[in-house]
Each structure stands twice: as C-alpha cells, then as structure tokens.
Motif scaffolding. Structure first.
Motif, short mmCIF file in Angstrom:
data_model
loop_
_atom_site.label_atom_id
_atom_site.label_comp_id
_atom_site.label_asym_id
_atom_site.label_seq_id
_atom_site.Cartn_x
_atom_site.Cartn_y
_atom_site.Cartn_z
N UNK A 53 25.58 -1.68 -11.98
CA UNK A 53 26.16 -0.26 -11.81
C UNK A 53 27.63 -0.16 -11.73
N UNK A 54 28.43 -1.11 -12.57
CA UNK A 54 29.76 -1.22 -12.32
C UNK A 54 30.63 0.03 -12.88
N UNK A 55 29.82 0.66 -13.81
CA UNK A 55 30.48 1.87 -14.68
C UNK A 55 29.20 2.75 -14.78
N UNK A 56 28.83 3.35 -13.76
CA UNK A 56 27.40 4.03 -13.96
C UNK A 56 26.19 3.47 -13.59
N UNK A 57 25.40 4.24 -13.02
CA UNK A 57 23.95 3.77 -12.96
C UNK A 57 23.34 2.99 -14.06
N UNK A 58 22.84 1.92 -13.91
CA UNK A 58 22.17 1.17 -15.22
C UNK A 58 23.09 0.32 -15.74
N UNK A 59 24.55 0.37 -15.56
CA UNK A 59 25.44 -0.65 -16.37
C UNK A 59 25.26 -1.93 -15.86
N UNK A 60 25.58 -2.87 -16.70
CA UNK A 60 25.68 -4.15 -16.06
C UNK A 60 26.93 -4.97 -16.73
N UNK A 61 27.24 -5.85 -16.11
CA UNK A 61 28.38 -6.82 -16.32
C UNK A 61 27.77 -8.11 -16.25
#
Length: 85
Positions: free
Chosen positions: A30-38
């Motif tokens: 959730x780095x850049x919005x719900x559901x985002x992954x790094x």
C-alpha cells in the motif's frame, strides 16, 4: 476533466547501477494506494499504484551496497513510469 491514474508501474534495476547491490525491507504494501506493492531484491518494481489528479507518492527503499564497492557516486536510473489514465 482530470482522471485518476491507475496501474502506475516502473522498475529500478539496481544491478545496472552497481552489481550485487540489493534492496532491503521489501515488500512494502500500500505504498501508493491500497493494493499497491513495492517488491524485489536486485530489481525493484512497483505495481498496482494509483493516484488521484494532483496527488503524488513517494517511498524509500534501503539499498545494501557490496563491501568491496569503490567509494564514489553511483547513478541510478529507473524505467519509464507507465499508467492508465
């Protein structure tokens, strides 16, 4: 009318910057919005990021540099950022 940017993605090939450099502390959820992954180790990628118009996103990823690497500056270049607007 401005629209949301969805599916924002890019990669960062650390090996191209310095062989054997590796990312630590991943994944970041959730780095850049719900559901985002790094994710990644030698290639960092972000997937599933989304932003509303005018918004921005940033995150930090610690990188372990090999002990035998010469002391100097290293240029790090990411891929182009892609998104669906």
């Amino acid at each position: 009318m401005p629209a949301d940017a969805n599916g924002i993605a890019f990669t960062d090939d650390l090996d191209a910057m310095l062989p054997a450099a590796v990312a630590e502390g991943l994944p970041i959820n959730n780095a850049c919005g719900t559901g985002s992954t790094v994710t990644g180790t030698d290639v960092i990628s972000i997937n599933g990021a989304k932003l509303v118009p005018g918004a921005s996103c940033s995150f930090d990823v610690p990188v372990r540099i090999p002990a035998d690497a010469p002391i100097r500056s290293y240029e790090n270049v990411t891929s182009n950022v892609t998104a669906t607007v």
